[in-house]
Design a protein around this motif. Sequence first.
Motif, PDB file in Angstrom:
ATOM      1  N   LEU C 259      42.633 -10.416  97.690  1.00  0.00           N
ATOM      2  CA  LEU C 259      43.236 -11.678  98.078  1.00  0.00           C
ATOM      3  C   LEU C 259      43.479 -12.526  96.830  1.00  0.00           C
ATOM      4  O   LEU C 259      44.539 -13.130  96.663  1.00  0.00           O
ATOM      5  N   ALA C 262      46.553 -11.483  94.908  1.00  0.00           N
ATOM      6  CA  ALA C 262      47.793 -11.960  95.525  1.00  0.00           C
ATOM      7  C   ALA C 262      47.983 -13.447  95.222  1.00  0.00           C
ATOM      8  O   ALA C 262      49.091 -13.892  94.917  1.00  0.00           O
ATOM      9  N   GLY C 328      34.469 -20.288  99.925  1.00  0.00           N
ATOM     10  CA  GLY C 328      33.779 -19.221 100.647  1.00  0.00           C
ATOM     11  C   GLY C 328      33.988 -19.323 102.144  1.00  0.00           C
ATOM     12  O   GLY C 328      34.210 -20.404 102.684  1.00  0.00           O
ATOM     13  N   ARG C 329      33.931 -18.189 102.782  1.00  0.00           N
ATOM     14  CA  ARG C 329      33.888 -18.131 104.239  1.00  0.00           C
ATOM     15  C   ARG C 329      32.627 -17.371 104.617  1.00  0.00           C
ATOM     16  O   ARG C 329      32.147 -16.539 103.838  1.00  0.00           O
ATOM     17  N   GLY C 333      34.039 -14.555 108.684  1.00  0.00           N
ATOM     18  CA  GLY C 333      35.322 -15.139 108.301  1.00  0.00           C
ATOM     19  C   GLY C 333      35.809 -14.555 106.984  1.00  0.00           C
ATOM     20  O   GLY C 333      35.006 -14.261 106.104  1.00  0.00           O
ATOM     21  N   PRO C 335      38.578 -15.265 103.850  1.00  0.00           N
ATOM     22  CA  PRO C 335      39.494 -16.281 103.320  1.00  0.00           C
ATOM     23  C   PRO C 335      40.944 -15.818 103.492  1.00  0.00           C
ATOM     24  O   PRO C 335      41.228 -14.619 103.471  1.00  0.00           O
ATOM     25  N   THR C 336      41.853 -16.763 103.655  1.00  0.00           N
ATOM     26  CA  THR C 336      43.274 -16.408 103.661  1.00  0.00           C
ATOM     27  C   THR C 336      43.824 -16.723 102.282  1.00  0.00           C
ATOM     28  O   THR C 336      43.281 -17.563 101.561  1.00  0.00           O
ATOM     29  N   THR C 337      44.917 -16.048 101.946  1.00  0.00           N
ATOM     30  CA  THR C 337      45.529 -16.329 100.650  1.00  0.00           C
ATOM     31  C   THR C 337      45.984 -17.788 100.617  1.00  0.00           C
ATOM     32  O   THR C 337      45.916 -18.437  99.569  1.00  0.00           O
TER      33      THR C 337
ATOM     34  N   GLU D 218      30.697 -18.200 112.280  1.00  0.00           N
ATOM     35  CA  GLU D 218      30.985 -18.999 111.088  1.00  0.00           C
ATOM     36  C   GLU D 218      30.543 -20.446 111.294  1.00  0.00           C
ATOM     37  O   GLU D 218      29.936 -21.044 110.404  1.00  0.00           O
TER      38      GLU D 218
ATOM     39  N   GLU H  66      49.067 -11.549 108.503  1.00  0.00           N
ATOM     40  CA  GLU H  66      49.019 -12.957 108.897  1.00  0.00           C
ATOM     41  C   GLU H  66      50.359 -13.357 109.510  1.00  0.00           C
ATOM     42  O   GLU H  66      50.406 -14.003 110.540  1.00  0.00           O
TER      43      GLU H  66
END
Lengths: 83, 83, 352, 352, 255, 255, 180, 180
Positions: C259, C262, C328-329, C333, C335-337, D218, H66
């Motif tokens: 991630l 990216a 952090g997740r 969870g 993380p999304t980009t 979470e 996504e």
Amino acid sequence: MAKPKKRYRLAVDIERCKACGLCVAYCPRAVLELSRDRINGKGYPFVEVAAPDACIGCQSCVWVCPDCVIEIFESPQEEGDRS
Amino acid sequence: MAKPKKRYRLAVDIERCKACGLCVAYCPRAVLELSRDRINGKGYPFVEVAAPDACIGCQSCVWVCPDCVIEIFESPQEEGDRS
Amino acid sequence: MSKRVLMNGNEAVAEGAIRGGCDCYFGYPITPQNELTAYMAMHMPRHGRVFVQAESEVAAINMVYGAAGAGVRAMTSSSSPGVSLKQEGLSYIAGAELPMVIVNVQRGGPGLGNIDPSQGDYFQAVKGGGHGDYRLIVLAPDSVQEMHDFTADAFDLADRYRNPVMILADGRLGQMMEPLILRTREPERVEKPWALTGARGREKNIIRSYFSVDGVLEKRNEALQTKYRRIADAETRVDPYLMDDAELMLVAYGTCARLAKAVARDCRAAGIRAGVLRPVSLWPYPTEALRSYLDRVKNILVVEMSAGQMVEDVRLAVEGAVPVHFHGRMGGGVPTTADIRAKADEITGRAR
Amino acid sequence: MSKRVLMNGNEAVAEGAIRGGCDCYFGYPITPQNELTAYMAMHMPRHGRVFVQAESEVAAINMVYGAAGAGVRAMTSSSSPGVSLKQEGLSYIAGAELPMVIVNVQRGGPGLGNIDPSQGDYFQAVKGGGHGDYRLIVLAPDSVQEMHDFTADAFDLADRYRNPVMILADGRLGQMMEPLILRTREPERVEKPWALTGARGREKNIIRSYFSVDGVLEKRNEALQTKYRRIADAETRVDPYLMDDAELMLVAYGTCARLAKAVARDCRAAGIRAGVLRPVSLWPYPTEALRSYLDRVKNILVVEMSAGQMVEDVRLAVEGAVPVHFHGRMGGGVPTTADIRAKADEITGRAR
Amino acid sequence: MTTTTEKPVFTRPQTLTDRPMAYCPGCGHGIVQTLMAGIIDELGIREKTVGVAPVGCAVETYNYFNIDMSEAAHGRVPAVATGIKRARPDLVVFGYQGDGDLASIGLAEIMHAANRGENYTTIFINNTVYGMTGGQMAPTTLAHQKTQTTPLGRDPETTGHPMRMSEIIATLDSPCLVARCAADTIPNIRKTRALLLKAFQYQLAGQGFSFIEILCTCPTHWHLSPKDSMDYIGRVLTPIFPCKTFRDRGAGHEG
Amino acid sequence: MTTTTEKPVFTRPQTLTDRPMAYCPGCGHGIVQTLMAGIIDELGIREKTVGVAPVGCAVETYNYFNIDMSEAAHGRVPAVATGIKRARPDLVVFGYQGDGDLASIGLAEIMHAANRGENYTTIFINNTVYGMTGGQMAPTTLAHQKTQTTPLGRDPETTGHPMRMSEIIATLDSPCLVARCAADTIPNIRKTRALLLKAFQYQLAGQGFSFIEILCTCPTHWHLSPKDSMDYIGRVLTPIFPCKTFRDRGAGHEG
Amino acid sequence: MKDERVILSGSGGQGLMFIGKLFAQMGMDVYPHVTFMPSYGAEVRGGTSHCRVILSEEAIASPVVEIADSLVVMNQPSLDRFLPALREGGRAIYNASMVQPPAGSVAATGVPATEWALEMGDARVANVIMLGAYLRKTELFPFETAEAAVAEFSAAKGPDAETMNRQALKRGWDAAGDGA
Amino acid sequence: MKDERVILSGSGGQGLMFIGKLFAQMGMDVYPHVTFMPSYGAEVRGGTSHCRVILSEEAIASPVVEIADSLVVMNQPSLDRFLPALREGGRAIYNASMVQPPAGSVAATGVPATEWALEMGDARVANVIMLGAYLRKTELFPFETAEAAVAEFSAAKGPDAETMNRQALKRGWDAAGDGA
Ligand SMILES: Cc1ncc(C[n+]2csc(CCOP(=O)(O)OP(=O)(O)O)c2C)c(N)n1
Ligand SMILES: Cc1ncc(C[n+]2csc(CCOP(=O)(O)OP(=O)(O)O)c2C)c(N)n1
Ligand code: SF4
Ligand code: SF4
Ligand code: SF4
Ligand code: SF4
Ligand code: SF4
Ligand code: SF4
Ligand SMILES: [Mg+2]
Ligand SMILES: [Mg+2]
């Protein structure tokens, strides 16, 4: 013909002995005794061969000894052989 | 004196039914059937009371149903009571 | 392109182990790594090797201890709760200096948690979840290919140093499929004169970690520490990505590193000079490599699927020289980009 | 002087637990903490409380989980290998937010190691030997009196935060006898509306750490982290000794802190302005307190019975501001005051 | 017939090292381990035997036997033995365990190794206490027996009755030999030896899991003299733990 | 006699919540849990009963029962139940466990809770596989049964024979009730209910540990339809796991 | 008050822990800081069982006596092992029945404690004889204090043991009088 | 080559994993980067079982799509759940036998796959019909490539299955032709 009575020699590795007394208790011929006046390096009054001639080589002492202190040898049958 | 035949009403909580078919298989009177044309919210062709009058109230369906879908009530004996 | 096969990460690990010369596998089912155990159940016997479904994770790790002590290549795998159960065994294995491979396909915690991906076991893996001063070599793959390759490598590493090696993965890496080039390199084979093979024509061998005579255990510990320094010198692995001129250094491993990469590309497209330093070996940690960028880097952003564990090793390396940020997740969870990018923007003052 | 009794540290812990309101004790024998279990075996029934010798450490920690879930004060104790076995259970307990007390009388590791004192389980205790993001409150006594008092306190702390509390001791603290003033303060009692007492006149209660629905785990983790920050704010404990004007700061806990204090006195006699910062709570770590001395302190010497574990937390606090030195012994070795003093001299340029 | 040179009747087994055993005076561990050494000698398998030592008073067994040995974490001897035997089926493997080790913390492991029929030999030393840690209650502790953790005597209502491991193991299908014997009298010690010998022979024949439970003294924690401890076995223990062979599949067929 | 209003013959037990059970269609867990809810209703103990759920397909049992419940780590239900019951002896406590949970990883815990005679009730769901994790071998898996980890069928030579837990538990002295039944036919389900009821009654009478093993279907991992799964129990399982009462100490005396 | 650091050592059955604890207990009423450290772990070997007691005005860093003011030794291995730890000019009280007098600049007091104990009819009181001699030498406590402590500690063992121990204490105390 | 990110979703028994893997396998021969991600864990709920496939020229950050280029949905909950993930102008292939046509600016192609499969005598081939339609729409691979892949994947299931699947693929492919 009566079998000649066998004779035995006991080799006691006294430093190994912890004077637990089991060999003494299990010997059918009262061959063994705990020392009344000597102790080994660890402070135990180790076992002594009090009546060597009485030994019948039954190995009871060996079977019960937890520390593998005693070895048994059958002595040669010739006279005068015992030192 | 012959006992009057008892009559039963089955209440099926169709959303709970997973169409496992066990009640159908264990019913001694072929009262129950899996739906051939309807499915519930989860997509299961839930159980339908195909022959209500045949029910003898034996509770076999209840005993085997893993999802506690079916409740059974004994109907009052008066005529005209069934809606 | 060489011939590639499509496999999920768990199967890739299993096949990597087989190609890495794994002789014995001992495991206990747990999601999300069941495909690994299932693959071993199917394939180990086909290769004439040993597969045992142990009665528990505790049994499995101790079976590995036995087999590794007997000089063969042995392995176990599990996921977070199961790996916690192996901590006593791992401490024994490290103490007795037995080579072996353990795979942790991490899931959400603490407790039973869930089966979604996580990196919440970092501390356990690198600091020592068991008792006493010991270290596992910990490798963190970030693709199915690396799941495969690192597992095969792990056996060589383990044998080379008589040390347990952990592959620290997560549920996503375990479950996803990617094309994979199967390993063909032969495993390195080392002599194991210390192994239990029967005391024929040599002194007896003893596998142990108990040293009750005054001072002996301390000597053993010193020898272990010396070995660990040797490993740190030789086996630290890191993967720098777009780091040559980076001012924002993202630090992430495994799933989060993909991630981060990216995001780094994305940042650069937006004019932010970002790069990623991916620790590949989590122990030994690439502290020096990380430090080597500190003269140019202005900010560091650590991304983890945890409340912030690896970030401590980053801060230990950085020692206050550069601000260290964290995203952090937790608890499954990922993380999304987009979120990472937003954090990057915030840090670099480009918040949109 | 108030009436003092002579007790060893293990017994002091046990009696502290009893006076702290411990309702149930579950343990499994292991040296060097057997006196603790033996004391509980004798005394808990006399107080009409529960003593169970569990079949293993794994069982013991899960019995504690059950009893704590039922709302009573519960406790277990062990030593290093046994504590490793409890890691899965501890993660569950932390995840389910159950108050309980665990005592680790550390011994030499790794593996079976020996039964001499050690501080080799610091990482396990404070970073998390189990899986997932969770924290134990960790208290480190340095005398038999503190063994007693901290244990009693631990029950209050645990209840206050619904969190496991660990007493991190070592074989020496467990075995030595010192005079002790027995605790007379009544335990704090809190309501436990979440406990398993039968769903009479209220909604049912569930003790769990499994949250399979997307995002819920979470959220739970975030709530845990919030709680941990709250604990860190309120419960950080530290014991500064001769620190007012210290240029050499010794940092040590437990057994090593006593040694460090003697060395500090000794240093001062020789003109070295030394002081000791003793972390009393190891988690939360007294980072701020430590930082507060950094403007005057010129050198820091961390002393541990480990290869260097707590020193990482010191370095995380110091962030390069002051040189951090380390003196450690492992595998049952205990530093001598002479060695620490020599190290202090070396650091301060007074090597003799 | 007369002999002209001394003939050895009993000599120290080669499998024993010179190291003195660290057991207390009169401890049953020593009796059994001496027997085992003799058997390994007799079968000529010293160079291919690997033993697994428990955590317990016998932890340093590897110092006494002149064979390759492994330590095992407390209770995990069966798992370690499984690992070794699966890795190298050509080795002769034995696991040596105390009653705390085997019947308490390691109960799952011994049951499952037995159930899998792992081809190794278990020697189970039942001395009804935790020797090493100072004499706490074991699963085999007798009702009302005083130990460090049952200071008023074991209360069966709250702590259970003594567990009879041979009987439990014998409920499983796989084991080839399950027996209980005692190291107290000369005939019993002889029987013990015969059983141990058989167990090793079965392993050599690929017969699978064998389990020999041996009632052994712990004079120290029984607070009895060595001799009184021996008598205690016959008088007190054997009525509760009967010496008998619960399973003997006989040698003969492989696997 | 004629009735004038509808009379309930069977209605949903109050102890069941409204939450649909997440089990697969036809799963045996649902049959047993419906029975249990009815029994808790019948005994009027809903407000003082605490259940312990295992890790396994029944992990979310706490969603289905309207009572206080605790999760337990995999295999540790007996330890958790022990903790609860010792802490609050006034509660009625049950442990619900699968075969992987109870007979594999948690074998030591169940044996020792049984041996201590802990005064709680164990419901043991034997479906011969690990349901939750995708159908791996359990200790109770039959010889030659195919599972995810025995793709060619369980080989008794290397993985052991199915473990008969009731028989094993019955070797211990303390349990007051040990029985195996099956949730397959109507008479058997009725018998199962009767046994479960008895177990709870014994607990209420302070009789100690009771153990009810129930042979249950797992249509999903048996790869059979729900009905065929039911038939499989009678045809294939019960010959190997006989339904019988191994111990019944009878109610009557306290403690 | 002078600080006192003593190592008491003998073989397993000689009851050193008993007199060590007794001494620590006496110290507790007078000194702010007291530690009693039994031997355990790697220390338990070579035929000695020992303990260390420190009575101090200051906080005690380590309960393990690195340099001892006194030794009380009841068998030879104990003396051999711990003599090096005795400070220059320290005192050694030894069981003359089983231990050779130490060489060097040591204030040594030999008491044939085992012999005397056997004479008194119970070998087990040799330790208290040693304690008596040691206490006399330290001059830290009056005899009455010692006697009361011995009585208290012996009480649990019954009146006979108490009497025997009082006598033993006295005998040791007297034996270590001036010139011994 | 265009990158392609697709979510394939349906109920448990509808065989989405099979066609997802098949598609990933086809992609593998052409694209350097391919990921296939099955649903698992918290994702498995609400009556959908799904997988995501990404074919890409660039390294793939996350195998979890996504924003999707395409949706292949075989039941209503799947459409409801994943429609929001479809990018502006993305394409949705839906099983018209069980799913209502989606509203909005979506290039939607409905194929009555379940009906047709039942006509063909095996409800299980509905997934391959859907695959055929999807493949035609993406224009990523010629029909022959798809046919060969289907054949290879079906081989293990025997010759009958293979024939059936080929026919199903063709039917889907044709149905999604111009104007469909
Ligand atoms: C995990 C763990 N728990 C506890 C211990 C402490 N321990 C050492 S030996 C032992 C029991 C020994 O008893 P037993 O197995 O009966 O052997 P014995 O000493 O009687 O021969 C225990 C509890 C340990 N070393 N490791
Ligand atoms: C320590 C640990 N190991 C493994 C698992 C994974 N796991 C969850 S349930 C289960 C087995 C379930 O089988 P069983 O007990 O038979 O219950 P069923 O699902 O068949 O009802 C396993 C191995 C876990 N959650 N924790
Ligand atoms: S061999 Fe027999 S007779 Fe001879 S000493 Fe030994 S026990 Fe006694
Ligand atoms: S049995 Fe062995 S150890 Fe015991 S007294 Fe005889 S020789 Fe010595
Ligand atoms: S009660 Fe009996 S007859 Fe009526 S539907 Fe149910 S099974 Fe059939
Ligand atoms: S048994 Fe229950 S779930 Fe199954 S079909 Fe009948 S009503 Fe539905
Ligand atoms: S404590 Fe008991 S078992 Fe251990 S060595 Fe001593 S006598 Fe033997
Ligand atoms: S997998 Fe088996 S045991 Fe689990 S819910 Fe489905 S049918 Fe029931
Ligand atoms: Mg024992
Ligand atoms: Mg099951």
